[in-house]
Design a protein around this motif. Structure first.
Motif, mmCIF file in Angstrom:
data_model
loop_
_atom_site.group_PDB
_atom_site.id
_atom_site.type_symbol
_atom_site.label_atom_id
_atom_site.label_comp_id
_atom_site.label_asym_id
_atom_site.label_seq_id
_atom_site.Cartn_x
_atom_site.Cartn_y
_atom_site.Cartn_z
ATOM 1 N N LEU A 62 -26.747 38.192 2.842
ATOM 2 C CA LEU A 62 -26.224 38.400 1.490
ATOM 3 C C LEU A 62 -26.467 39.843 1.028
ATOM 4 O O LEU A 62 -25.573 40.479 0.450
ATOM 5 N N ALA A 63 -27.658 40.358 1.291
ATOM 6 C CA ALA A 63 -27.979 41.723 0.866
ATOM 7 C C ALA A 63 -27.102 42.748 1.579
ATOM 8 O O ALA A 63 -26.539 43.651 0.946
ATOM 9 N N ILE A 64 -26.954 42.608 2.896
ATOM 10 C CA ILE A 64 -26.171 43.578 3.657
ATOM 11 C C ILE A 64 -24.701 43.511 3.278
ATOM 12 O O ILE A 64 -24.044 44.540 3.056
ATOM 13 N N TYR A 65 -24.146 42.293 3.157
ATOM 14 C CA TYR A 65 -22.732 42.161 2.815
ATOM 15 C C TYR A 65 -22.448 42.691 1.416
ATOM 16 O O TYR A 65 -21.422 43.340 1.168
ATOM 17 N N PHE A 66 -23.343 42.386 0.465
ATOM 18 C CA PHE A 66 -23.118 42.882 -0.888
ATOM 19 C C PHE A 66 -23.160 44.410 -0.905
ATOM 20 O O PHE A 66 -22.312 45.061 -1.529
ATOM 21 N N LEU A 67 -24.136 44.987 -0.220
ATOM 22 C CA LEU A 67 -24.263 46.447 -0.215
ATOM 23 C C LEU A 67 -23.051 47.106 0.444
ATOM 24 O O LEU A 67 -22.531 48.113 -0.053
#
Length: 480
Positions: A276-281
């Motif tokens: 979630l963190a990588i995709y959002f960033l």
């Protein structure tokens, strides 16, 4: 800390706060009381670190490269674009709550097949195992296709040889894994660390550059409304779900995890938070530099953003990032696919030959048959494979959620190191979302989704034939 044959690699995942540890000893044994390597059985030496590494490798691949432009083309609005990603993220999180309990309760290698068989019987288990095996083989084929496309762009001499390159990378990782689990997991650890670092570096690079004013070049994409908007959102979710799929990767290896009751849930949640963190960033970084309407329909949104920062060199930079990152995905998916087929064969729902495990802890025959199926998928286009597989994934998820309801009733006193938060409400919501998606996909995608149900229907005659063959083999054995 990820350790492999005396070398250590540090990986800090701020979103997880989980200790990462994998321990191997030379000579085929393992530390921490794990069983030594032996012919005919898997090796129980894996920990949280490998679980996160293999799941991130399994998840972050071709989807995040190709999906943004496809989703923007369907939903050319910033808020709708992020709404599709958020919906997929919520669905993934709901699924993680359920899979964490199932994986800890039934710590056997093989993936979702084990959940369905324990709860719903042999045929349901076979349906899930059959579809999971085929869809995961299709996934690493789709990733290898993108690897071939981007490599051809980087190396002019390779132009026109996408399928050859795709087949080559599939065969390369099959050979590496065939040697031993130590080699396969070591490759996974290193490639995942490199992949995560590269994607985060791309996001940081984009955020450090000031957003440029929108250009006068307008996209031809128009915002749909009414029923066309619903259809567009469902089609966008197909791409989103394909891109998120793989977060549960550790459950393919639960029987090889040293302490599954503790480490399987940690690996699942560590993966979900990290993805979630990588995709959002990555998505926020791209939109920071390029309006959604301007990369709508593009299969290389990250490249468009990189060109805003690095000029023409940005295109090749992103292609190198993608090519390196995809190697981790192919390795992870090939490892998972062989476990799905191994599990069915172990339980006499496929030919016994494919339950054989070599001295390195690898189900060799299953690995090579899975490789052959992946090579067949590699003959198709990425978009076609992804659209077909999204419905496979959701159908399997739905049966896994049903399995949790059944196992709660059938095994009320079973040891549950982790219990799904919010049960039965979160489980019901996840199941309802799966049903809505499948109905919507069937109504809106008349080309690809029906193929999913055709393949699932084909599982029954295959199942009956294999059961008949098993009875014949048992009868012959009794006469000897």
């Amino acid at each position: 800390m990820l350790g492999y044959d005396g070398f250590s690699f540090s990986l800090s995942l701020a979103a997880t706060n989980f200790p990462l540890a994998i321990k191997y000893s030379s000579g085929g044994g393992s530390s921490g009381g794990a069983q030594p390597a032996g012919r005919g059985r898997l090796i129980t030496t894996l920990g949280v670190g490998f679980g996160i590494a293999v799941a991130i490798g399994n998840t972050i691949g071709a989807g995040i490269v190709r999906a943004p432009g496809e989703i923007a083309g369907l939903l050319p609005s910033t808020w709708l674009y992020f709404a599709a990603w958020a919906t997929g993220g919520i669905y993934m999180t709901l699924g993680a709550l359920q899979f964490a309990e199932l994986g800890a309760l039934l710590p056997e290698s093989g993936g979702q097949y084990n959940f369905a068989r324990a709860a719903l019987g042999d045929y349901a288990g076979f349906v899930v195992g059959w579809s999971d095996w085929i869809s995961t083989a299709g996934s690493f084929a789709a990733v290898s296709i993108v690897f071939g496309e981007y490599t051809c762009d980087l190396v002019p001499a390779a132009h026109g040889h996408v399928r050859v390159l795709a087949a080559g990378v599939i065969l390369l990782f099959a050979l590496l894994q065939w040697k031993s689990m130590q080699v396969g997991s070591g490759v996974q650890n290193v490639t995942t660390i490199v992949k995560a670092a590269l994607f985060l570096a791309v996001a940081a690079l984009c955020f450090m550059h000031s957003a440029s004013p929108p250009t006068a070049v307008a996209s031809r994409a128009a915002l749909p409304a009414g029923w066309p908007l619903f259809v567009a959102f469902i089609l966008a979710l197909q791409a989103v779900i394909y891109t998120y799929d793989g977060w549960y990767g550790v459950v393919y290896f639960s029987g090889e995890v040293h302490n599954p009751g503790r480490d399987v849930p940690r690996a699942i949640f560590g993966t979900v938070f990290s993805v979630l963190a990588i995709y959002f960033l990555v998505n926020a970084a791209v939109v920071h530099l390029v309006p959604v309407r301007q990369f709508a329909g593009s299969d290389f949104a990250m490249g468009i953003a990189a060109r805003r920062v690095l000029g023409l060199a940005g295109d090749n930079f992103i292609r190198v990032v993608v090519v390196v990152g995809l190697l981790s995905s192919v390795n992870a998916m090939e490892m998972a696919t062989s476990r799905a087929l191994y599990a069915m064969s172990r339980d006499a729902l496929f030919f016994p030959l494919f339950a054989r495990v070599n001295a390195g802890g690898i189900p060799g025959p299953s690995l090579w048959l899975s490789t052959a199926v992946g090579l067949c998928f590699a003959m198709f286009s990425f978009e076609r494979v992804a659209a077909i597989l999204a419905s496979f994934f959701v159908a399997d998820y739905g049966l896994s959620f049903v399995s949790l309801f059944v196992l709660r009733r059938r095994m009320p006193d079973g040891e549950r190191p982790y219990r799904a938060w919010g049960y039965p409400w979160t489980t019901s919501l996840a199941l309802a979302a799966s049903i809505v998606f499948l109905v919507g996909a069937l109504a809106s995608d008349r080309e690809n989704t029906p193929l999913t149900f055709v393949v699932l229907a084909a599982s029954y005659p295959v199942y009956r034939a294999l059961k008949w063959a098993a009875r014949r083999s048992a009868a012959r054995a009794a006469l000897l």
